[in-house]
Design a protein around this motif. Structure first.
Motif, short mmCIF file in Angstrom:
data_model
loop_
_atom_site.label_atom_id
_atom_site.label_comp_id
_atom_site.label_asym_id
_atom_site.label_seq_id
_atom_site.Cartn_x
_atom_site.Cartn_y
_atom_site.Cartn_z
N LYS A 12 0.84 -1.20 0.00
CA LYS A 12 0.00 0.00 0.00
C LYS A 12 0.87 1.25 0.00
O LYS A 12 0.63 2.20 -0.76
N THR A 13 1.90 1.25 0.84
CA THR A 13 2.77 2.42 0.91
C THR A 13 3.58 2.59 -0.37
O THR A 13 3.77 3.72 -0.84
N SER A 15 2.54 1.75 -3.32
CA SER A 15 1.57 2.29 -4.28
C SER A 15 1.35 3.78 -4.05
O SER A 15 1.23 4.55 -5.01
N SER A 16 1.31 4.19 -2.80
CA SER A 16 1.17 5.62 -2.48
C SER A 16 2.39 6.39 -2.95
O SER A 16 2.27 7.50 -3.49
N ALA A 19 2.17 6.90 -6.59
CA ALA A 19 1.23 7.98 -6.91
C ALA A 19 1.87 9.35 -6.68
O ALA A 19 1.64 10.29 -7.45
N CYS A 20 2.67 9.47 -5.64
CA CYS A 20 3.38 10.73 -5.37
C CYS A 20 4.37 11.03 -6.50
O CYS A 20 4.52 12.20 -6.91
N TYR A 145 8.87 11.07 0.27
CA TYR A 145 7.70 11.95 0.28
C TYR A 145 8.12 13.39 0.63
O TYR A 145 7.72 14.35 -0.02
N VAL A 155 1.87 17.29 -2.56
CA VAL A 155 1.51 16.06 -1.87
C VAL A 155 1.25 16.39 -0.41
O VAL A 155 1.87 17.28 0.16
N ASP A 159 -1.85 11.71 0.64
CA ASP A 159 -1.07 11.10 -0.44
C ASP A 159 -0.12 10.05 0.14
O ASP A 159 0.08 8.99 -0.45
N PHE A 160 0.48 10.35 1.27
CA PHE A 160 1.39 9.40 1.92
C PHE A 160 0.62 8.20 2.45
O PHE A 160 1.05 7.06 2.28
N GLY A 162 -2.31 7.05 1.47
CA GLY A 162 -2.98 6.29 0.42
C GLY A 162 -4.46 6.13 0.71
O GLY A 162 -5.01 6.69 1.67
N GLN A 163 -5.11 5.34 -0.13
CA GLN A 163 -6.55 5.11 0.01
C GLN A 163 -6.87 4.43 1.34
O GLN A 163 -6.29 3.41 1.66
#
Length: 167
Positions: A12-13, A15-16, A19-20, A145, A155, A159-160, A162-163
């Motif tokens: 998950k991190t 993926s975040s 995205a950043c 980040y 960001v 954003d860090f 994530g969903q």
């Protein structure tokens, strides 16, 4: 927290972070500068640049999980020079993490973990995870980040994180 649950959080991190990096590319395009400039950015002269922070985040995720499963982590060359190549590294890391199952970690808490840097000393898998694996992973993810944020990329905390799975 079991290593398998942590593996899910690492993914998950990552993926975040990916995205950043996409936001970083958009920022560079909007400001009309070469996004590769960001790869050598850092917060202080004695810290790793962004590219190395991302590499270290990926390397920590794959090596921690592999060690706790008693497997070998793949080695990736540290030769990224573009954001696109960092995206690929993150994708390869996530794909490697996807290859593990919960049962791979059956003996992880009590197994002995060593590192060439530890001069022959070892830690239990449980201590390795909580004292080294988790903090080291988040240290490098947060540093990446923060380098982006420091350089003007829009960001924020979400954003860090994530969903978030909410109902």
């Amino acid at each position: 927290m079991t290593p398998f649950v942590l593996l899910q959080q690492f993914k998950k991190t990552l993926s975040s972070l990916d995205a950043c990096l996409k936001k970083a590319a958009g920022y560079a395009d909007a400001k009309k500068f070469d996004s590769s400039v960001l790869l050598q950015s850092r917060l202080a002269p004695d810290m790793f640049p962004l590219v190395r922070q991302v590499q270290s985040t990926c390397d920590t995720a794959k090596s921690v999980v592999a060690r706790l499963a008693g497997k070998e982590a793949p080695s990736f060359p540290d030769d990224e020079t573009t954001l696109a190549q960092l995206h690929e590294r993150i994708a390869k890391t996530i794909a490697f993490l996807d290859s593990f199952k919960d049962g791979d970690f059956a003996d992880s808490a009590t197994m002995r973990i060593s590192s060439p840097r530890w001069n022959g000393k070892t830690m239990s898998g449980s201590d390795f995870l909580t004292q080294y694996g988790i903090p080291n992973f988040y240290f490098h993810a947060a540093a990446a980040y923060l380098v982006l944020r420091h350089n003007g990329v829009d960001v924020g905390k979400l954003d860090f994180l994530g969903q978030l799975e909410m109902s």
